[in-house]
Design an enzyme around this catalytic site. Structure first.
Site, PDB file in Angstrom:
ATOM      1  CG  HIS A 149      -2.157  -0.811   1.064  1.00 20.74           C
ATOM      2  ND1 HIS A 149      -2.204  -2.138   1.432  1.00 20.74           N
ATOM      3  CD2 HIS A 149      -3.390  -0.511   0.553  1.00 20.74           C
ATOM      4  CE1 HIS A 149      -3.401  -2.619   1.159  1.00 20.74           C
ATOM      5  NE2 HIS A 149      -4.142  -1.665   0.630  1.00 20.74           N
ATOM      6  CE  LYS A 153      -4.021  -0.355   4.651  1.00 21.45           C
ATOM      7  NZ  LYS A 153      -5.333   0.228   4.949  1.00 21.45           N
TER       8      LYS A 153
HETATM    9  P1  NAD Z   1      -7.611   9.905   4.201  1.00 20.42           P
HETATM   10  O1  NAD Z   1      -6.757  10.211   5.384  1.00 20.42           O
HETATM   11  O2  NAD Z   1      -7.185  10.383   2.845  1.00 20.42           O
HETATM   12  O3  NAD Z   1      -9.096  10.495   4.459  1.00 20.42           O
HETATM   13  C1  NAD Z   1      -9.765  10.405   5.706  1.00 20.42           C
HETATM   14  C2  NAD Z   1     -10.859  11.466   5.726  1.00 20.42           C
HETATM   15  O4  NAD Z   1     -11.631  11.305   6.931  1.00 20.42           O
HETATM   16  C3  NAD Z   1     -10.288  12.905   5.743  1.00 20.42           C
HETATM   17  O5  NAD Z   1     -11.093  13.742   4.903  1.00 20.42           O
HETATM   18  C4  NAD Z   1     -10.474  13.296   7.209  1.00 20.42           C
HETATM   19  O6  NAD Z   1     -10.555  14.705   7.415  1.00 20.42           O
HETATM   20  C5  NAD Z   1     -11.804  12.600   7.482  1.00 20.42           C
HETATM   21  N1  NAD Z   1     -12.146  12.529   8.905  1.00 20.42           N
HETATM   22  C6  NAD Z   1     -11.325  12.291   9.955  1.00 20.42           C
HETATM   23  N2  NAD Z   1     -12.024  12.397  11.109  1.00 20.42           N
HETATM   24  C7  NAD Z   1     -13.307  12.701  10.767  1.00 20.42           C
HETATM   25  C8  NAD Z   1     -14.497  12.941  11.503  1.00 20.42           C
HETATM   26  N3  NAD Z   1     -14.516  12.897  12.855  1.00 20.42           N
HETATM   27  N4  NAD Z   1     -15.650  13.226  10.834  1.00 20.42           N
HETATM   28  C9  NAD Z   1     -15.675  13.274   9.477  1.00 20.42           C
HETATM   29  N5  NAD Z   1     -14.562  13.077   8.712  1.00 20.42           N
HETATM   30  C10 NAD Z   1     -13.407  12.785   9.355  1.00 20.42           C
HETATM   31  O7  NAD Z   1      -7.799   8.315   4.211  1.00 20.42           O
HETATM   32  P2  NAD Z   1      -8.230   7.357   2.990  1.00 20.42           P
HETATM   33  O8  NAD Z   1      -7.030   6.889   2.252  1.00 20.42           O
HETATM   34  O9  NAD Z   1      -9.372   7.977   2.246  1.00 20.42           O
HETATM   35  O10 NAD Z   1      -8.738   6.086   3.807  1.00 20.42           O
HETATM   36  C11 NAD Z   1      -9.769   6.201   4.792  1.00 20.42           C
HETATM   37  C12 NAD Z   1     -10.039   4.819   5.392  1.00 20.42           C
HETATM   38  O11 NAD Z   1     -10.598   3.976   4.382  1.00 20.42           O
HETATM   39  C13 NAD Z   1      -8.779   4.083   5.899  1.00 20.42           C
HETATM   40  O12 NAD Z   1      -9.134   3.369   7.073  1.00 20.42           O
HETATM   41  C14 NAD Z   1      -8.445   3.125   4.767  1.00 20.42           C
HETATM   42  O13 NAD Z   1      -7.720   1.997   5.194  1.00 20.42           O
HETATM   43  C15 NAD Z   1      -9.832   2.757   4.311  1.00 20.42           C
HETATM   44  N6  NAD Z   1      -9.947   2.233   2.950  1.00 20.42           N
HETATM   45  C16 NAD Z   1     -10.835   1.227   2.768  1.00 20.42           C
HETATM   46  C17 NAD Z   1     -11.063   0.723   1.508  1.00 20.42           C
HETATM   47  C18 NAD Z   1     -12.136  -0.329   1.334  1.00 20.42           C
HETATM   48  O14 NAD Z   1     -12.430  -0.742   0.191  1.00 20.42           O
HETATM   49  N7  NAD Z   1     -12.778  -0.773   2.427  1.00 20.42           N
HETATM   50  C19 NAD Z   1     -10.382   1.238   0.400  1.00 20.42           C
HETATM   51  C20 NAD Z   1      -9.476   2.283   0.606  1.00 20.42           C
HETATM   52  C21 NAD Z   1      -9.276   2.776   1.895  1.00 20.42           C
END
Ligand code: NAD
Length: 261
Positions: A149, A153
């Site tokens: 990744h 991450k």
């Molecule tokens: P990122 O850090 O780019 O984005 C996270 C977002 O959440 C940011 O906009 C942040 O400001 C927001 N956030 C944080 N606290 C918050 C709150 N209290 N209220 C509302 N928003 C809030 O992260 P990312 O790369 O987009 O990944 C996010 C999560 O999704 C991670 O846990 C990642 O592992 C997971 N993910 C899952 C999949 C899947 O298919 N299940 C795919 C990709 C990523």
């Protein structure tokens, strides 16, 4: 019919991918966007007529279902608020704490909750293929998972790697808590039979790659999935949101959404 959806974390990588994937779809409409008060997109219009807010109640009130790819703490806090309003949830956040899982269990008593470590169709097929391989080969073949990744991450091994390890363990009648091995260093001795290893590699901008290895004597099977575009997770999450809006309360996963159970 069009399902209204609230998107959490629109400033983040996945939040942006979901907003982009929603453009041009007729089955979903972005109704609200919620982020932390200090997030860059708060106050900006991120979808037609939708300005990102940091007010949880207002955002949740806008739609019957929300999509959450945020952080474990945010997932737990927002699920508790959603419970009061009986709002369905699609949760992609990985590395959830026990409190997060509990909050989702409680929300699932009153609304549909779809949770998956990976929303891509390909990875969910890979889960089934790994289970079939593990069931066929048994513990005589050593199972190891390697995942790659991007460098931002936070959790390791990835939720998807753990999901694959869990599917392999279940197919072999094992408890992953007993046989999972996520680090090796120093004089670790020979590999115990039945162990399931998962190794995390981090760097650059890799969207996500998973390979499950099954090592036999004189032969090896490799089952791989490579994500090259976050749009696959985003479209899967939107599909799950449309599906969840019409479901009874309970916890579901992407296998349910895809009708692969
Ligand atoms: P990122 O850090 O780019 O984005 C996270 C977002 O959440 C940011 O906009 C942040 O400001 C927001 N956030 C944080 N606290 C918050 C709150 N209290 N209220 C509302 N928003 C809030 O992260 P990312 O790369 O987009 O990944 C996010 C999560 O999704 C991670 O846990 C990642 O592992 C997971 N993910 C899952 C999949 C899947 O298919 N299940 C795919 C990709 C990523």
């Amino acid at each position: 019919m069009t399902t209204a959806v609230t998107v959490l974390g629109p400033s983040g990588r996945m939040g942006k991918a979901i907003l982009a994937a929603a453009v041009g779809r007729t089955d979903v409409r972005i109704a609200a966007a919620l982020d932390r008060s200090d997030a860059p997109d708060v106050g900006k219009e991120v979808a037609p007529g939708v300005v990102t807010t940091s007010l949880i109640d207002a955002a949740l009130a806008a739609a019957p279902v929300y999509i959450d790819f945020t952080t474990p703490n945010a997932t737990a806090a927002i699920a508790s608020q959603a419970r009061q309003r009986r709002i369905a949830a699609v949760v992609g956040t990985t590395g959830l704490t026990q409190a997060g899982e509990r909050a989702l269990d409680e929300l699932a008593e009153v609304a549909a909750v779809v949770g998956a470590p990976n929303f891509s169709v390909g990875v969910n097929l890979l889960l089934g293929l790994c289970a079939l391989a593990a069931k066929t080969l048994g513990t005589a073949w050593d199972a190891e998972i390697v995942e790659l990744h991007h460098k931002a991450k936070r959790d390791a091994p990835s939720g998807t790697a753990l999901g694959l390890a869990r599917a392999i363990a279940a197919a072999r009648g094992q408890d992953l808590e007993q046989v999972g091995r996520y680090a090796r260093s120093g004089d670790v001795g020979p590999r115990p039979a039945g162990e399931i290893g998962a190794v995390a590699v981090r760097g650059g901008d890799v969207v996500g790659e998973h390979t499950a290895y099954f090592f036999g004597a004189g032969e090896r099977i490799e089952l791989s999935h490579r994500a090259t575009d976050r749009a696959i997770f985003a479209h899967g999450a939107l599909r799950a949101a449309v599906w969840a809006a019409g479901q009874k309360p309970g916890r579901y996963d992407m296998i349910d959404v895809l009708g692969m159970r």
